[in-house]
Design a protein around this motif. Structure first.
Motif, short mmCIF file in Angstrom:
data_model
loop_
_atom_site.label_atom_id
_atom_site.label_comp_id
_atom_site.label_asym_id
_atom_site.label_seq_id
_atom_site.Cartn_x
_atom_site.Cartn_y
_atom_site.Cartn_z
N SER A 2 0.85 -1.20 0.00
CA SER A 2 0.00 0.00 0.00
C SER A 2 0.87 1.23 0.00
CB SER A 2 -0.94 0.01 1.22
OG SER A 2 -0.18 0.11 2.42
N THR A 3 0.23 2.37 -0.23
CA THR A 3 0.94 3.65 -0.17
C THR A 3 0.57 4.32 1.14
OG1 THR A 3 0.92 3.89 -2.57
CG2 THR A 3 1.27 5.89 -1.28
N THR A 4 1.56 4.52 2.01
CA THR A 4 1.27 5.08 3.33
C THR A 4 2.53 5.63 3.97
OG1 THR A 4 0.24 4.61 5.48
CG2 THR A 4 1.64 2.88 4.54
N THR A 5 2.39 6.22 5.14
CA THR A 5 3.49 6.77 5.93
C THR A 5 3.40 6.20 7.34
OG1 THR A 5 3.57 8.82 4.68
CG2 THR A 5 4.54 8.87 6.87
N GLY A 6 4.57 5.88 7.93
CA GLY A 6 4.55 5.33 9.28
C GLY A 6 5.94 5.11 9.81
N GLY A 7 6.07 4.08 10.64
CA GLY A 7 7.36 3.75 11.23
C GLY A 7 7.43 3.96 12.72
N GLY A 8 6.49 4.76 13.27
CA GLY A 8 6.49 4.99 14.70
C GLY A 8 7.33 6.18 15.12
N SER A 9 7.46 6.35 16.41
CA SER A 9 8.14 7.53 16.97
C SER A 9 9.54 7.24 17.48
CB SER A 9 7.30 8.12 18.11
OG SER A 9 7.12 7.15 19.14
#
Length: 789
Positions: A342-349
């Protein structure tokens, strides 16, 4: 008559014109106007190292560890305690293709194929790992460090993609493809030359025209191997002249190798929340560093702490990556090899980015590295510029204060650079009190710390002179002394030429083809600065020395083979490195036919023991053993006597015969503690000094001498310690000298009765015993005028 020549040698003239001075000497110094035997030397430690030492640096860590860094023609070492640890950088580590090893029945020589250009030269060291048994040669003989004996296949083809090494066991079959699919080769940086290449320096070609250390062009492998070494706190910086700058992290231990400066961690930081963006079906991710990453394509970055994003697994993100592109100064992309769903943004803090110094900003090549005297800047002389692999021989660059990995010049740091305006190349540099002196081929430039915004100023302090080699300067007693072609100088804020009464003696017997081997050192306990240099008969090795005693304002010369000298303020004694090379008599090899061939070597007074390592050069094929088998690294397996020893070669000789041609043997070298005792590492040391001619009146009368009254102080406990005083004479300056009288003196000898007659007389003081030193005051000769001639 009291014999009282003034301190120092005067040799720039004839023996007769040197009346009232000293004319010849070896291993003798001057103290308080009088002569004495120099101190001896003993091994610093018993361990040995490969190659001739060209740089030697000592430092102490915060926890008290006493380190020495040694750069040799073959290796880079650190010394701690009783051993030398090989930290030679790895030039490249590659996984070879499937079955890259070829063997030939009944020979220990194997051919290894690389999938691309290997960049190696003969004599390089490579470590093979992961190979399976090949052609009957076991894994223990394959998976180890080897010295490359030849390039290319046995027929001489494919020199860029094949190389040959010699194993310690011979093959039992011929196989063209063996070794398996997991063979790796770790190539150490190219070994350097032990001779200066005339015309191989600046101006002989285009800098950067070849890969660093490549076998062609002007890479580091085709130059005299010189190192510069300094410490950055507890850690070590080392630069191969005309090669890369390397960093050795002391906290990682002596089993780790030095790494290129561009691989050093530049910074580590936690990114803002959810910094990873992915695109459906693509394995390329975009990472945002809102503070500005300062990276370039090809740089390394390690990501950690990220959670899975858009179907890209956390393990695919949390690893070391090579930066693929730089969309903006705050974003970069890497290829994870794991396509997103999918196309998304993330990874956490909690995503952490650890940047290496990278390829864009740090110098990737230089002539010399050193630390600044103020604010802990790493300074590179003759450095590559930003985003360049081409050395600029006048370019000076420095890191931000207190860092080794920050080289991008920003308003928020103190990194920077300056190209010198005169000359065509930098010869060398030295950090002194409150300034760095830089010698170009046209003069001297003073580099001084001035603070923000420029940080360093550059002022020309001398023009029209230079330095004979990068290591020919030393700081002693607050003064910098250096040697140039044909003269000696000192610098105390301005340059002054030193009057030198032995100048002609030094430079008339100087191998001008090997000038870059000159090395300077200091011996502060005796107010001495010393230069080791190669004489015309030395075969390119430093075998002579010249000393300037700045307290006595006296010069003296002698013979001693040393590759490097270090004052070693962190140690008890000055430390110097040996140069042990033996040229053997013609055809010194004898082969013996056996399943494993023993090769006996005839070498008068070899001094070797079982287990010692040697490197043979120049041997021709002997007894069916080809030259590349002989001209390799070997271990001494037995010692017959003081003049003969044996090595083992896995191949089978076809004849019991002698041969080898003109053979040269390179020994492992050692470090010596100097001014330790009075001997040559436990053996007797010959020391002597001889005066200029003395005569009566205007030289129109002969001497008739019947007694020598000594004035000798012995530094030893043995009443049999002996010094010989001899008189040499001739009637005319053009006549050869002849011994006319000699007497041996001990501490209890009051006088010696002799019979001697000559018009001109010189006095020689000499010792050749072990275990003692001596000092001579006023020797008196008792005699009368003889007839006029």
């Amino acid at each position: 008559m009291k014999i009282a020549p003034k301190a120092g040698m005067v040799t720039d003239g004839t023996r007769y014109s040197a009346e009232g001075t000293w004319y010849d000497a070896d291993k003798v110094r001057f103290r308080k106007g009088f002569i004495e035997k120099i101190g001896g030397w003993s091994k610093y430690i018993t361990a040995r190292f490969l190659g001739v030492c060209r740089s030697l640096h000592d430092w102490v860590t915060d926890d008290g560890g006493q380190y020495l860094g040694l750069g040799t023609t073959l290796k880079l070492y650190v010394n701690l305690g009783g051993g030398y640890y090989d930290v030679t950088p790895i030039r490249s580590s590659v996984t070879l293709g499937t079955d890259p090893i070829a063997t030939v029945d009944e020979t220990a020589v194997i051919t290894i194929t690389t999938s691309g250009a290997h960049g190696a030269v003969v004599g390089d060291y490579v470590t093979i790992a992961g190979a399976t048994a090949s052609g009957g040669i076991g894994t223990g003989s394959l998976n180890k460090e080897h010295r490359i004996a030849a390039l290319g296949a046995p027929d001489g083809s494919d020199t860029t993609t094949k190389f040959r090494v010699v194993c310690d066991a011979q093959a039992t079959s011929t196989d063209t493809a063996e070794g398996g699919s997991s063979v790796t080769a770790a190539f150490q940086i190219n070994v350097g030359l032990d001779s200066y290449v005339s015309g191989g320096g600046f101006g002989s070609g285009t800098w950067g025209a070849s890969t660093w250390g490549s076998a062609t062009g002007i890479g580091q492998a085709n130059q005299l191997r010189l190192w510069s070494i300094d410490n950055f706190g507890d850690d070590m910086l080392a630069c191969v002249r005309q090669g890369k700058i390397f960093y050795w992290d002391e906290s990682n231990g002596t089993s780790t190798r030095a790494i290129p400066l561009e691989e050093v961690t530049r910074r580590t930081l936690t990114l803002t929340a959810n910094p990873v963006s992915v695109t459906n079906t693509s394995s390329v991710i975009t990472v945002t560093d809102k503070g500005g990453h300062g990276a370039a394509v090809g740089d390394k970055v390690t990501l950690s702490g990220a959670s899975a994003v858009g179907g890209v697994a956390a393990g695919s993100i949390n690893k070391e990556h090579t930066i693929a592109s730089i969309p903006t100064g705050k974003t970069f992309t890497v290829d994870t090899g794991d396509a997103a769903s999918s196309t998304t943004t993330g990874g956490g803090s909690s995503v952490v980015a650890t940047y290496q110094a990278g390829t864009y900003y740090p110098p990737v090549g230089a002539l010399q590295v050193l630390m600044s005297d103020v604010a802990r800047h790493v300074v590179c002389l003759g450095a590559t510029d930003v985003n360049s692999t081409t050395i600029d021989p006048l370019n000076v660059r420095w890191s931000s204060s207190g860092t080794v990995g920050t080289w991008q010049a920003l308003s928020t740091n103190s990194a920077g650079g300056q190209r010198l305006s005169s000359g065509s190349e930098i010869i060398g540099g030295m950090a002194t009190r409150q300034e760095i002196l830089i010698w170009t081929d046209a003069g001297i430039v003073s580099m001084r710390y001035v603070g923000s915004p420029f940080y360093f100023s550059f002022t020309e302090v001398a023009r029209g002179l230079s330095m004979i080699s990068p290591n020919a300067a030393v700081n002693a007693g607050g003064t910098v002394y250096f040697m140039d072609r044909g003269a000696f100088y000192k610098y105390t804020g301005s340059v002054q030429k030193l009057p030198c009464p032995v100048l002609t003696t030094v430079f008339d017997d100087f191998d001008t083809d090997e000038t870059f081997k000159v090395v300077a050192g200091s011996n502060p306990d005796f107010s001495e600065v010393i230069w080791f240099y190669p004489s015309t008969s030395s075969d390119g090795k430093n075998d002579r020395y010249v000393i300037y005693n700045y307290e006595e304002d006296a010069w003296y010369t002698g013979s001693l083979a040393r590759g490097q000298w270090n004052q070693a303020v962190t140690h008890t004694y000055p430390i110097a490195s040996s140069i042990i090379v033996k040229s053997l008599s013609d055809n010194p090899l004898t082969t013996t036919t056996a399943s494993t061939s023993n090769v006996s070597i005839n070498s008068t007074g070899h001094g070797l023991s079982v287990g010692d390592t040697i490197i043979m050069k120049g041997a021709s094929a002997t007894g069916g053993l080809e030259a590349l088998l002989l001209n390799n690294e070997h271990t001494v397996v037995s010692v017959t006597d003081a003049d003969n020893y044996t090595i083992t070669i896995a191949d089978t000789a076809t004849a019991d015969t002698g041969g080898g041609g003109a053979v040269e043997i390179l020994y492992e070298n050692v470090l010596y503690n100097h001014e330790s005792g009075y001997d040559d590492d436990g053996s007797a040391m010959t020391a002597y000094i001889e005066s200029g001619d003395m005569d009566l009146g205007e030289g129109d009368r002969a001497w008739s001498i019947h007694r020598i009254i000594p004035d000798i102080y012995f530094k030893g406990a043995d009443s049999d310690d002996e010094v010989t005083i001899s008189l040499n004479g001739h009637d005319w300056p053009a006549d050869s000298q002849a011994s006319i009288a000699s007497a041996a003196f001990t501490s209890s000898t009051a006088q010696a009765h002799i019979r001697a007659r000559a018009r001109q007389v010189s006095m020689k003081v000499q010792s050749s015993g072990a275990g003692y030193g001596w000092r001579v005051g006023y020797v008196r000769l008792d005699g009368r005028q003889d007839s006029r001639r």
